[in-house]
Scaffold this active site. Structure first.
Site, PDB file in Angstrom:
ATOM      1  CG  HIS A 165      -1.697   1.297   1.345  1.00 56.09           C
ATOM      2  ND1 HIS A 165      -2.616   1.685   0.401  1.00 56.09           N
ATOM      3  CD2 HIS A 165      -1.670   2.291   2.273  1.00 56.09           C
ATOM      4  CE1 HIS A 165      -3.126   2.857   0.753  1.00 56.09           C
ATOM      5  NE2 HIS A 165      -2.570   3.236   1.884  1.00 56.09           N
ATOM      6  CG  ASP A 215      -0.427   6.189   2.316  1.00 57.72           C
ATOM      7  OD1 ASP A 215      -1.638   6.080   2.070  1.00 57.72           O
ATOM      8  OD2 ASP A 215       0.106   5.712   3.327  1.00 57.72           O
ATOM      9  CG  ASP A 271      -4.976   3.697   4.445  1.00 53.32           C
ATOM     10  OD1 ASP A 271      -5.337   3.293   5.570  1.00 53.32           O
ATOM     11  OD2 ASP A 271      -4.028   4.483   4.290  1.00 53.32           O
ATOM     12  CG  HIS A 311      -6.271   7.390   1.430  1.00 52.92           C
ATOM     13  ND1 HIS A 311      -5.958   6.630   0.335  1.00 52.92           N
ATOM     14  CD2 HIS A 311      -5.408   7.012   2.401  1.00 52.92           C
ATOM     15  CE1 HIS A 311      -4.959   5.817   0.628  1.00 52.92           C
ATOM     16  NE2 HIS A 311      -4.613   6.034   1.887  1.00 52.92           N
TER      17      HIS A 311
END
Length: 948
Positions: A35, A37, A159, A395
Site C-alpha cells: 500500500h 500512499d 485505507d 486519502h
C-alpha cells in the site's frame, strides 16, 4: 484474539481438526501487496525515490524493481499493484526489455492491477467529478499500455477512513465488479463478524457491487510480516539451528487462519500479505511466505487449510461461486470509529483552505480541458493539472491528514498545473477571439482580492473574456479586484450587463496584504460552455462611479431586503439573519446563524484520545460555545446585490449577500487566526423553526442525498459514545433538513463536516486548530499558519429555502456553485470576434460532466441527469448530435464511466441499458451518467477550432 489450544506438529503428523465445518479444506487466497500512499508523511517524490529516511523509510521504485524480479523467478507468484501515480513514473523510466517483461507478467495474471486509479481516493471529501477524472487517468493509462487484459476488476479502497455509497456506485459504472475495504465502525464490524456478513452486496446509485471487509485491516496476520520494515521472525526449518521455530510458527499461523475462517461463509478466505510500502526486499518476503505455504499444504487434511497464490478478483470469483444469498446494503459506511472515543470525523474539515483550493481547481480543470479541445494545440496542456488533481484526491491529500510540508507540496503541484492551464486558456482564447495582444489570468478565488492586471493604475481600459464551464447558460456576478471605481462598463456582448463597485472587505487585507481597495461587481449572462466579453474603461465622470456605500440603520429597525424570490430580514443592531420569506410559496422561515466552537479534547479519564487531523473529539459533556457577540459592521444596498457585514470578535467575520435574481442567500465566512489558548473546532450553526426532528440529509460525494438520523445506524443497533462527533457526516456539497412542507438546504463550496444535532438546526465545521496530535500516524498537530500567525480561511455557503415541491432545485443551484467562471483579461485588447463553443444545451437537468480530447482521433463526453427520482427526476432524452454539433460523430461508441472499456464489459443487460436510445438520441435515467467517445480523423479533430 481467539486462541486454539492445540498442538500442531505437522512434521511428525500430530494435528487437530479445525473448528469450521467444511468437508473440504478452506482455501486461503494469499494476496501479496503493498500500500503506497500518494503522499502522507513524505511527499510523492520523497516516497518514490526513497529520500528523507529520517521521516520514514520507503522507496517505491525499489519495491517495483524487486517485485518484478521475484515474479519473473517463479511463475506461481502473484502480486497486486494499485497506485498508478507511482507505477506510471516507474514505467516511464524503464527500457523496452523491462516493458516486455512486465507486459508478460500482466498477461499471465501474475501482476494484477487493482483499482486502477491514479491514487486510492478519499471517499468523504472527493467530489464525484474529481473521482471520475482521477480514475480515468489511471485506467486509461493501463488500457493504453497493456490493453484490455489489464483492465482492473476490483475496487481496492483499503485505507480511506469511511466509505461512501457514491464511490460504490461509480466503481460499478466503471466496470469494477468487486470492492474491498479495511475500515469499518467497530460496532458494525463486530456485528458482521457475529452474523458472518463481512461480505455483502452493496446496492448503490448506478449499480450493485460485491463488497468485502478485510479481516485484519490490510496487513499480514500479526507476527507474520516478512518485510524488511518488520521485526517478525523468519521461518526457520533447520531443526539443528537454535533459531528453529517451524512448529510454533505453524501452530500460531493455523490459529490465525482459523479465527479468520470462522468469520466467513464461503470456504474461502483472503490473506493480505503486505502493508504500507512493503516488498522493498521481495525476495525475503516470498521466501518466507512460501515456506509457510509449503508446510501448511503438506498437511491440508490435518489442519483444514490449503494456501494458494491469488488475487482479489480470483478470490471474489471463488466466493460468488459458493455463496448466492449475500445480504444487501443500501446506505454507506460513515462515520468510521475504531473505538468508543475515536471517531474519524475531524478530517471532514481539516485543512479547509486546501480543500477549497482542490474544489476550485476541479471546476477550473474542466474549463481547461474544454478550451484545450476548442482551441489549436500549443505547448501548454492540461496534463499537469490533471495529474495534480489526481494526486489531490488521495486519502491523505484532500482529507488534510498529511504532514504540513506534504500539504504544501500538494498545493504547489496544483499551482503549477493551474499556471499551465492558465497559459493554455489565455493562448486559446487569444486565438479564438482574434486578439492581437496577450491575455492574462486573474485568480478570483475566495482567498484572493488582487489582480496584477487590474491593479495597474496606468491602464485606461481592460478587456475581459469570461468562459462558463457549465453546459447551460449562467447568470453570474463577477467580482473583480480593482485599484479604483473610475471605470465604466463598455462594449459588453451581453446587453443587460451592469457594473457596480463595492469596498473590499477589511479581512481581505489580513488574508492578502496586497489586496486592492475596490471590487467591481459585474452582472452578466454567459452561454453554456461559451463566452461573454466586456470592457472596463477609465472615465472620471461621476455617473460611472457607482460605489455601494453604507447606509445608517436605526438600531431598533430590521433590515429588509427583497429579491425576486425572497424577502430577507436582518436585525438592525447585530446584523444577524432573522427571517426568510419564500415569495413563491409564501412560507416563512425563522432563522439565525451563529459562529461557535467546540473545545478540542486533549485526553480525559474516559480515553486518552485527542482531537487532531483525523479525529474530532470535543471535551466530553460540553456543548459548542458562542464566539463573541455579533456586531453589524456595514449595510451596503445595491440594485443587483445587497450586502450585510457582521463581525464576531477579532477573528470571525461574515458577509450576507442577497442577489436580486437568485433564489438563495450567499454567506461568505472568514475565520482566523484561531487563538491557540486551547484547541478549537469552529462551526457555523444555522437554527430554524423547521420541525425536522432527528432527521437530516447529506450528499454522497455530490451525488445522491442520504438520510441521516441522530444516534442511529440502519444496519445495526448503535451504542452512541460520542454524541457530537458520532453524529457528524461528510458534507461534500450540501446538507438539508425538512419538515412536512418545506426544506432548508446549505450548499458548500468545499467539503466540510456537518450535522443536525437538534430539530431545525444545521451546523457545519469551518476550521480547526489544535496543539496536540491525535496519534493516528501523522505525528504532528493540526496547526496551520501564514505570515507567522494562524491560518485565515474564507469560504461560502448558499442558503436555499423553499417548499418541498422546489426542493430538487438544489441540484441546479449546486452546479452554479461548482462551475465557477474563468476570466481572461488584457489591457488595450480589442476583441475581434466572440467565440462559441458549439455546445447547445438548454436543459438545466442535463449536465455535460466531461468534454475533452480522448486521444489523437477522439474526444470523450459524459452526460448526466442531475436529479434523483425522489427529487422529481425523470428520464431525459438527449440528442448528442444537436448538443455537440460538429463535434459529434456518427461513428460514436459508449464506454464505461472511466472510458477504458466498452459498455458491453460494464452493464449486464445491454438491451435494457439502451432501450431508450435511438440513433443519436440517448436516454438518461435520474442521476445516471453515460460516457461516449466521438471518433474523427486527426485532421478533422484539429480543425474543430474553426467551428468554435
Amino acid at each position: 484474539m481467539k486462541k486454539l489450544l492445540v498442538l500442531i506438529t505437522l512434521v511428525v503428523g500430530l494435528s487437530s481438526r479445525p473448528s469450521h465445518d467444511y468437508k473440504t479444506p478452506v482455501i486461503v487466497h494469499v494476496v501479496p501487496h503493498t500500500h503506497d500512499d500518494v503522499g502522507w508523511l513524505k511527499t510523492v517524490d520523497q516516497y518514490y525515490y526513497g529520500s528523507r529516511d529520517d521521516i520514514q523509510h520507503a522507496g517505491i521504485q525499489y519495491i517495483l524493481d524487486t517485485v518484478v524480479q521475484e515474479l519473473s523467478n517463479n511463475p506461481e507468484r502473484t502480486f497486486i499493484y494499485v497506485e498508478v501515480a507511482y507505477f506510471k513514473r516507474w514505467w516511464e523510466e524503464q527500457d523496452t526489455e523491462m516493458h516486455d517483461k512486465v507486459r508478460e507478467l500482466v498477461k499471465n495474471g501474475q501482476l494484477e492491477f487493482i483499482n486502477g486509479g491514479y491514487c486510492m481516493n478519499d471517499e468523504a471529501n472527493a467530489h464525484y467529478t474529481a473521482t471520475i477524472d482521477q480514475m480515468s487517468v489511471g485506467l486509461q493509462f493501463l488500457q493504453k499500455e497493456f490493453g484490455p487484459y489489464a483492465a482492473p476488476r476490483i475496487a481496492w479502497q483499503i485505507d480511506p477512513f469511511g466509505h461512501s455509497s457514491a464511490q460504490a456506485g461509480l466503481s460499478a459504472q466503471m466496470g469494477l465488479e468487486g470492492l474491498f475495504f479495511a475500515r469499518m465502525h467497530y460496532q458494525d464490524y463486530q456485528n458482521r463478524i457475529d452474523n458472518k456478513e463481512l461480505e455483502f452486496n452493496w446496492v448503490a446509485e448506478g449499480g450493485n457491487i460485491f463488497t468485502g471487509k478485510l479481516f485484519r485491516h490490510y496487513n499480514a496476520p500479526p507476527g507474520f510480516c516478512f518485510d524488511t520494515l518488520c521485526n517478525d521472525p523468519p521461518i526457520v526449518t533447520n531443526k539443528k539451528s537454535p533459531e528453529y521455530n517451524l512448529d510454533e510458527r505453524l501452530e500460531t499461523f493455523v490459529g490465525l487462519l482459523q479465527e479468520q475462517a470462522d468469520a466467513y461463509r464461503s470456504g474461502h478466505i483472503m490473506l493480505t500479505m503486505g502493508s504500507d510500502f512493503e516488498y522493498e526486499n521481495a525476495h525475503k518476503y516470498y521466501k518466507n511466505l512460501e515456506l509457510l505455504m509449503k508446510y501448511i499444504n503438506a498437511n491440508t487434511t490435518q489442519n483444514g487449510f490449503k494456501m494458494i497464490y491469488s488475487t482479489p478478483s480470483r478470490y471474489m470469483d471463488a466466493v460468488l461461486s459458493n455463496i448466492k444469498n449475500l445480504s444487501n446494503k443500501t446506505d454507506d459506511l460513515f462515520p468510521y470509529a475504531e473505538s468508543p472515543h475515536s471517531y474519524w470525523t475531524g478530517y471532514f474539515t481539516s485543512r479547509p483552505t486546501l480543500k477549497g483550493y482542490i474544489r476550485s481547481m476541479n471546476s477550473f480543470l474542466q474549463a481547461c480541458k474544454h478550451i484545450e479541445l476548442m482551441a489549436p494545440a500549443t505547448s501548454y496542456t492540461s496534463e499537469l493539472l490533471r495529474l495534480a488533481m489526481g494526486v489531490a484526491q488521495h486519502h491523505d491529500a484532500v482529507t488534510g491528514t498529511s504532514k504540513q510540508h506534504v500539504a504544501d507540496d500538494y498545493a504547489e503541484r496544483l499551482a503549477i498545473g493551474q499556471t499551465q492551464c492558465e497559459n493554455l486558456i489565455n493562448t486559446g482564447i487569444k486565438h479564438l477571439t482574434g486578439s492581437v495582444n496577450d491575455l492574462y489570468s486573474c485568480r478570483l478565488a475566495a482567498n484572493e482580492s488582487t489582480c496584477h492586471i487590474t491593479g495597474d493604475t496606468t491602464k485606461s481600459i481592460f478587456t475581459f473574456i469570461v468562459y462558463n464551464p457549465r453546459s447551460t447558460a449562467k447568470d453570474i456576478y463577477l467580482r473583480i479586484p480593482m485599484s479604483s471605481s473610475a471605470y465604466r462598463l463598455v462594449n459588453p456582448s451581453d446587453p443587460t450587463a451592469f457594473v457596480s463597485y463595492i469596498p473590499t472587505h477589511y479581512t481581505s487585507y489580513q488574508i492578502n496584504p496586497k489586496a486592492l481597495p475596490i471590487e467591481a461587481i459585474v452582472h452578466l449572462k454567459v452561454p453554456g460552455m461559451g463566452f461573454t466579453t466586456f470592457q472596463l474603461k477609465k472615465d472620471f465622470g461621476v455617473d460611472y462611479r457607482i460605489v455601494l456605500k453604507s447606509i445608517p440603520v436605526v438600531k431598533t429597525e430590521n433590515i429588509r431586503i427583497e429579491s425576486e424570490s425572497l424577502i430577507v430580514y436582518f436585525d438592525g443592531e447585530s446584523g444577524s439573519l432573522k427571517q426568510v420569506v419564500d415569495k413563491k410559496s409564501q412560507k416563512t422561515l425563522r432563522i439565525s446563524a451563529k459562529f461557535m466552537n467546540y473545545r478540542s479534547n486533549v485526553g480525559d479519564k474516559l480515553d486518552r484520545q485527542t482531537s487532531g487531523a483525523y479525529i474530532f473529539r470535543p471535551v466530553y459533556g460540553t456543548v459548542a460555545q458562542d464566539i463573541d457577540r455579533p456586531i453589524l459592521k456595514n449595510y451596503l444596498p445595491g440594485e443587483f446585490v445587497t450586502e450585510v457585514w457582521q463581525s464576531f470578535g477579532d477573528w470571525v467575520n461574515l458577509v450576507y449577500r442577497v442577489y436580486v435574481n437568485k433564489p438563495y442567500i450567499e454567506v461568505e465566512w472568514t475565520v482566523g487566526p484561531i487563538p491557540m489558548d486551547h484547541g478549537r473546532e469552529v462551526i457555523l450553526r444555522y437554527s430554524t423553526d423547521l420541525d425536522s426532528g432527528k432527521t437530516f440529509y447529506t450528499d454522497s460525494n455530490g451525488r445522491e442525498m442520504l438520510r441521516r438520523v441522530l444516534d442511529y445506524q440502519p444496519t445495526w443497533s448503535l451504542n452512541q459514545t460520542e454524541p457530537v462527533a458520532g453524529n457528524y457526516y461528510p458534507v461534500n456539497s450540501r446538507i438539508s433538513i425538512k419538515d412536512m412542507e418545506s426544506h432548508f438546504t446549505v450548499l458548500t463550496d468545499r467539503s466540510q463536516g456537518g450535522s443536525s444535532l437538534s430539530s431545525g438546526q444545521v451546523e457545519l465545521m469551518l476550521h480547526r486548530r489544535m496543539y496536540k496530535d491525535d496519534f493516528k500516524g501523522v505525528g504532528e498537530p493540526l496547526n496551520e499558519t501564514q505570515f507567522g500567525h494562524g491560518l485565515i480561511t474564507r469560504g461560502r455557503h448558499w442558503l436555499f429555502y423553499s417548499d418541498l415541491d422546489s426542493y430538487g432545485d438544489h441540484r441546479d443551484i449546486g452546479l452554479d456553485l461548482f462551475y465557477q467562471p474563468v476570466v481572461s483579461v488584457g489591457s488595450d485588447v480589442e476583441v475581434g470576434k466572440i467565440p462559441r463553443s458549439g455546445i447547445q444545451n438548454t436543459n438545466k437537468d442535463l449536465n455535460v460532466v466531461t468534454f475533452e480530447r480522448f486521444d489523437e482521433t477522439s474526444l470523450i463526453v459524459r452526460l448526466e441527469n442531475i436529479r434523483s427520482k425522489s427529487e422529481g427526476g425523470k428520464m431525459i432524452s438527449a440528442d448528442l448530435k444537436k448538443i455537440f454539433g460538429a463535434y459529434f460523430s456518427e461513428n460514436f461508441k459508449e464506454l464505461g464511466l472511466a472510458g477504458d472499456r466498452p459498455i458491453e464489459k460494464v452493464v449486464k443487460d445491454l438491451k435494457d441499458h439502451i432501450k431508450y436510445d435511438s440513433g443519436s438520441v440517448i436516454g438518461l435515467k435520474p442521476l445516471q451518467i453515460r460516457t461516449f467517445a466521438f471518433t474523427h480523423s486527426e485532421e478533422l479533430l484539429n480543425s474543430f477550432v474553426n467551428y468554435a
